[in-house]
Design an enzyme around this catalytic site. Structure first.
Site, PDB file in Angstrom:
ATOM      1  N   TYR A 189       9.683 -28.861  24.065  1.00 27.29           N
ATOM      2  CA  TYR A 189      11.006 -28.750  24.695  1.00 27.29           C
ATOM      3  C   TYR A 189      11.772 -27.519  24.230  1.00 27.29           C
ATOM      4  CZ  TYR A 189      10.267 -33.737  25.809  1.00 27.29           C
ATOM      5  OH  TYR A 189       9.769 -34.940  26.238  1.00 27.29           O
ATOM      6  N   HIS A 193       1.755 -35.605  21.711  1.00 28.00           N
ATOM      7  CA  HIS A 193       2.378 -35.502  23.032  1.00 28.00           C
ATOM      8  C   HIS A 193       1.371 -35.748  24.162  1.00 28.00           C
ATOM      9  CE1 HIS A 193       6.017 -33.347  25.059  1.00 28.00           C
ATOM     10  NE2 HIS A 193       5.586 -34.355  25.790  1.00 28.00           N
TER      11      HIS A 193
END
EC number: 1.1.1.346
Length: 269
Positions: free
Chosen positions: A41, A99
């Site tokens: 992010y 992730h």
């Protein structure tokens, strides 16, 4: 006993700058304590700075971050976690996730999950988990780490992609499924079934989607930048849907996946 994951949380994907700072501070005022970020992010430093500047003690917060798939080689994974903690300005995270599973198993799961557990044992993560893992990959992860070690599998779940078999498989292994993209990037707002249920409860379709997940025992962390939406997301947990309403939402499942990059595993649904 499974650790409770604070619900709802605030997702921070694509949030940066003043927008991110406002969303976090407003969420804190409303009682949010779970904040979800990731290396990918590119906002860990901003998330950490905003939370560290707040009046809320660190021990009251539940911070999740995630290791990106190009940092899964064990030595690199551990270095990447140290970098994440430095950016966050924290000595530990509450939940550290893989992730995405390693594309084409380029890094063996045994290697990176063992490294993940070692990060936890070093005190840098209170809990560990996985994200975007399929049924077969969940089974493999449990074989590697053992029952009770994986807190969550963070997966895409919304009324149009319900992932029921994967959810049930996780729950059978004591893994709490958590839902990202619970509003299907806003598509829930246009669905006639959800709009009808929302009208009966005098709420929004987004609140119905969050209430539906809550009733299924699935924590979520929608991203929001508006104070009224942050408030309505937390108020959605007070809603109770009828059996007929839950069945009507169950019928909306159409396998409509939003997050499907070219390095994704072969999905169950």
């Amino acid at each position: 006993m499974t650790t409770a994951i604070p619900n709802p949380g605030l997702g921070t994907f694509r949030l940066t700058g003043d927008t991110l700072k406002f969303a976090i501070n407003e969420a804190l005022k409303l009682g949010y304590r779970h904040f979800d970020t990731a290396q990918f992010y590119d906002n860990e430093a901003e998330v950490g700075a905003t939370l560290n500047d707040s009046d809320v003690p660190r021990e009251e917060l539940f911070i999740t971050t995630k290791v990106w798939w190009d940092r899964l080689e064990p030595t690199d994974l551990k270095a990447s976690v140290d970098e994440s903690l430095q950016r966050l300005g924290m000595s530990y995270v509450d939940l550290l996730l893989i992730h995405w599973p390693s594309p084409d198993n380029a890094v063996p799961m045994q290697d990176y999950l063992t490294a993940l557990k070692e990060v936890k044992e070093a005190g840098k993560a209170r809990h560990i988990g996985i994200s975007n893992f399929t049924i077969a990959q969940v089974s493999q992860a449990v074989e590697i780490l053992g029952e009770g070690e994986i807190l969550t599998n963070q997966i895409e779940i919304h009324p149009f992609l319900q992932n029921r078999e994967l959810v049930a498989h996780c729950q059978r292994h004591g893994i709490t499924p958590t839902a990202f993209m619970p509003l299907a990037v806003g598509k829930v707002m246009d669905d006639e079934t959800l709009k009808g249920i929302a009208e009966r409860h005098a709420v929004s379709p987004a609140q119905i989607a969050i209430a539906w997940l809550n009733q299924l025992g699935i924590p979520t962390f929608p991203s929001s930048t508006k104070a009224k939406n942050l408030k309505s997301n937390i108020e959605a947990l007070k809603l109770r849907l009828s059996d007929d309403e839950m069945a009507a939402i169950a019928n909306l499942d159409r396998g409509e996946r939003v997050a499907n990059p070219d390095f994704a595993p072969k999905w169950d649904q």
